[in-house]
Design a protein around this motif. Structure first.
Motif, PDB file in Angstrom:
ATOM      1  N   THR A 213       0.831  -1.207   0.000  1.00 14.53           N
ATOM      2  CA  THR A 213       0.000   0.000   0.000  1.00 14.53           C
ATOM      3  C   THR A 213       0.864   1.254   0.000  1.00 14.53           C
ATOM      4  OG1 THR A 213      -1.589  -1.273   1.285  1.00 14.53           O
ATOM      5  CG2 THR A 213      -1.988   1.076   1.109  1.00 14.53           C
ATOM      6  N   VAL A 214       1.866   1.283   0.856  1.00 13.04           N
ATOM      7  CA  VAL A 214       2.789   2.420   0.900  1.00 13.04           C
ATOM      8  C   VAL A 214       3.511   2.536  -0.446  1.00 13.04           C
ATOM      9  CG1 VAL A 214       4.948   3.258   1.935  1.00 13.04           C
ATOM     10  CG2 VAL A 214       3.094   2.439   3.405  1.00 13.04           C
ATOM     11  N   GLY A 215       3.884   1.390  -1.015  1.00 16.93           N
ATOM     12  CA  GLY A 215       4.598   1.387  -2.287  1.00 16.93           C
ATOM     13  C   GLY A 215       3.812   2.028  -3.414  1.00 16.93           C
ATOM     14  N   VAL A 216       2.525   1.716  -3.506  1.00 11.97           N
ATOM     15  CA  VAL A 216       1.679   2.303  -4.549  1.00 11.97           C
ATOM     16  C   VAL A 216       1.634   3.822  -4.406  1.00 11.97           C
ATOM     17  CG1 VAL A 216      -0.710   2.526  -5.368  1.00 11.97           C
ATOM     18  CG2 VAL A 216       0.243   0.260  -4.929  1.00 11.97           C
ATOM     19  N   ILE A 217       1.382   4.294  -3.190  1.00  6.16           N
ATOM     20  CA  ILE A 217       1.291   5.743  -2.947  1.00  6.16           C
ATOM     21  C   ILE A 217       2.635   6.414  -3.212  1.00  6.16           C
ATOM     22  CG2 ILE A 217       0.787   7.521  -1.223  1.00  6.16           C
ATOM     23  CD1 ILE A 217      -1.026   5.357   0.169  1.00  6.16           C
ATOM     24  N   LEU A 218       3.706   5.782  -2.782  1.00  9.01           N
ATOM     25  CA  LEU A 218       5.054   6.310  -2.978  1.00  9.01           C
ATOM     26  C   LEU A 218       5.374   6.423  -4.476  1.00  9.01           C
ATOM     27  CD1 LEU A 218       7.444   7.123  -1.170  1.00  9.01           C
ATOM     28  CD2 LEU A 218       8.201   4.751  -1.240  1.00  9.01           C
ATOM     29  N   ALA A 219       5.068   5.363  -5.227  1.00 16.57           N
ATOM     30  CA  ALA A 219       5.327   5.382  -6.672  1.00 16.57           C
ATOM     31  C   ALA A 219       4.521   6.491  -7.358  1.00 16.57           C
ATOM     32  CB  ALA A 219       5.006   4.020  -7.285  1.00 16.57           C
ATOM     33  N   LYS A 220       3.274   6.654  -6.949  1.00 13.52           N
ATOM     34  CA  LYS A 220       2.449   7.729  -7.518  1.00 13.52           C
ATOM     35  C   LYS A 220       3.051   9.092  -7.182  1.00 13.52           C
ATOM     36  CE  LYS A 220      -2.129   5.605  -7.725  1.00 13.52           C
ATOM     37  NZ  LYS A 220      -3.495   5.653  -7.202  1.00 13.52           N
ATOM     38  N   SER A 221       3.493   9.262  -5.936  1.00 11.98           N
ATOM     39  CA  SER A 221       4.073  10.532  -5.500  1.00 11.98           C
ATOM     40  C   SER A 221       5.332  10.881  -6.282  1.00 11.98           C
ATOM     41  CB  SER A 221       4.425  10.488  -4.011  1.00 11.98           C
ATOM     42  OG  SER A 221       3.290  10.239  -3.235  1.00 11.98           O
ATOM     43  N   LEU A 222       6.106   9.859  -6.638  1.00 16.85           N
ATOM     44  CA  LEU A 222       7.374  10.070  -7.341  1.00 16.85           C
ATOM     45  C   LEU A 222       7.248   9.965  -8.858  1.00 16.85           C
ATOM     46  CD1 LEU A 222       9.603   7.930  -4.952  1.00 16.85           C
ATOM     47  CD2 LEU A 222       9.576  10.432  -5.124  1.00 16.85           C
ATOM     48  N   GLY A 223       6.096   9.478  -9.329  1.00 18.17           N
ATOM     49  CA  GLY A 223       5.893   9.321 -10.759  1.00 18.17           C
ATOM     50  C   GLY A 223       6.751   8.219 -11.365  1.00 18.17           C
ATOM     51  N   VAL A 224       6.913   7.126 -10.592  1.00 14.47           N
ATOM     52  CA  VAL A 224       7.734   6.007 -11.062  1.00 14.47           C
ATOM     53  C   VAL A 224       6.910   4.715 -11.073  1.00 14.47           C
ATOM     54  CG1 VAL A 224       9.883   7.064 -10.248  1.00 14.47           C
ATOM     55  CG2 VAL A 224       8.661   5.460  -8.756  1.00 14.47           C
ATOM     56  N   GLN A 225       7.491   3.687 -11.660  1.00 16.97           N
ATOM     57  CA  GLN A 225       6.858   2.376 -11.746  1.00 16.97           C
ATOM     58  C   GLN A 225       6.735   1.754 -10.346  1.00 16.97           C
ATOM     59  OE1 GLN A 225       9.325  -0.444 -13.841  1.00 16.97           O
ATOM     60  NE2 GLN A 225       7.677  -1.935 -14.052  1.00 16.97           N
ATOM     61  N   PHE A 226       5.643   0.993 -10.144  1.00 12.92           N
ATOM     62  CA  PHE A 226       5.474   0.231  -8.913  1.00 12.92           C
ATOM     63  C   PHE A 226       5.520  -1.248  -9.243  1.00 12.92           C
ATOM     64  CE2 PHE A 226       2.603  -2.136  -6.031  1.00 12.92           C
ATOM     65  CZ  PHE A 226       3.370  -2.018  -4.874  1.00 12.92           C
TER      66      PHE A 226
END
Length: 166
Positions: free
Chosen positions: A19-32
């Motif tokens: 869950t944290v990974g998805v939000i983090l990837a969205k915040s950084l604009g990178v692949q999850f």
């Protein structure tokens, strides 16, 4: 932020890596990338099915092979809680990224895990949840480049803490 590196999330089952990974990837604009989902896609089976039918050793082998097949340049990678059981998998992940340990207490983990028998948690034969926790903590600490305390925290604040340290 280490722009040339991946962010690799490790931690106990229930720590919030996916869950944290998805939000983090969205915040950084990178692949999850979620290694548990990759395992399911590669095998065509649920994690618990693999554990029930093939056992923990084969599950560990499949997990290691899946991780070793990854070569992203800039992604957030959520790993399965048992990835730290493989030195080769962890060496591969560390070589390409910064490893962030989402640390939770045993009580927090036990509270978050409602579906322990169906979730696909790697427990060795006869191993209790507490024994698994006590055995893995030193491994997470060994491989972590950074540790983020996550017990009692909401997801947004955990994401914020990760963004502060990477």
């Amino acid at each position: 932020m280490h722009y040339h590196k991946n962010i690799v999330l490790i931690g106990m089952p229930g720590a919030g890596k996916s869950t944290v990974g998805v939000i983090l990837a969205k915040s950084l604009g990178v692949q999850f990338i979620d290694t548990d989902i990759l395992i399911q896609e590669r095998t065509g089976r649920m994690l618990q099915e693999i554990l029930d039918e093939d056992g923990p050793d084969m599950f560990g082998q499949i997990e290691e092979e899946t991780v070793l097949s990854l070569h992203p340049g800039h992604a957030v990678i959520a790993t399965g809680g048992s990835v730290v059981c493989s030195e080769d998998a962890m060496a591969h992940l560390k070589a390409g990224g910064v490893v962030v340990y989402l640390e939770i207490s045993y009580d927090e983990m036990a509270k978050r895990l409602k579906n322990i028998t169906t979730r696909g948690i790697l427990l060795l034969t006869g191993q209790s949840l507490r024994e698994m926790y006590d055995w893995r903590v030193p491994l997470y600490e060994r491989y972590a480049d950074l540790t983020v305390a996550s017990s009692g925290e909401d997801l947004e604040s955990v994401v914020g803490k990760v963004l502060e340290v990477v």
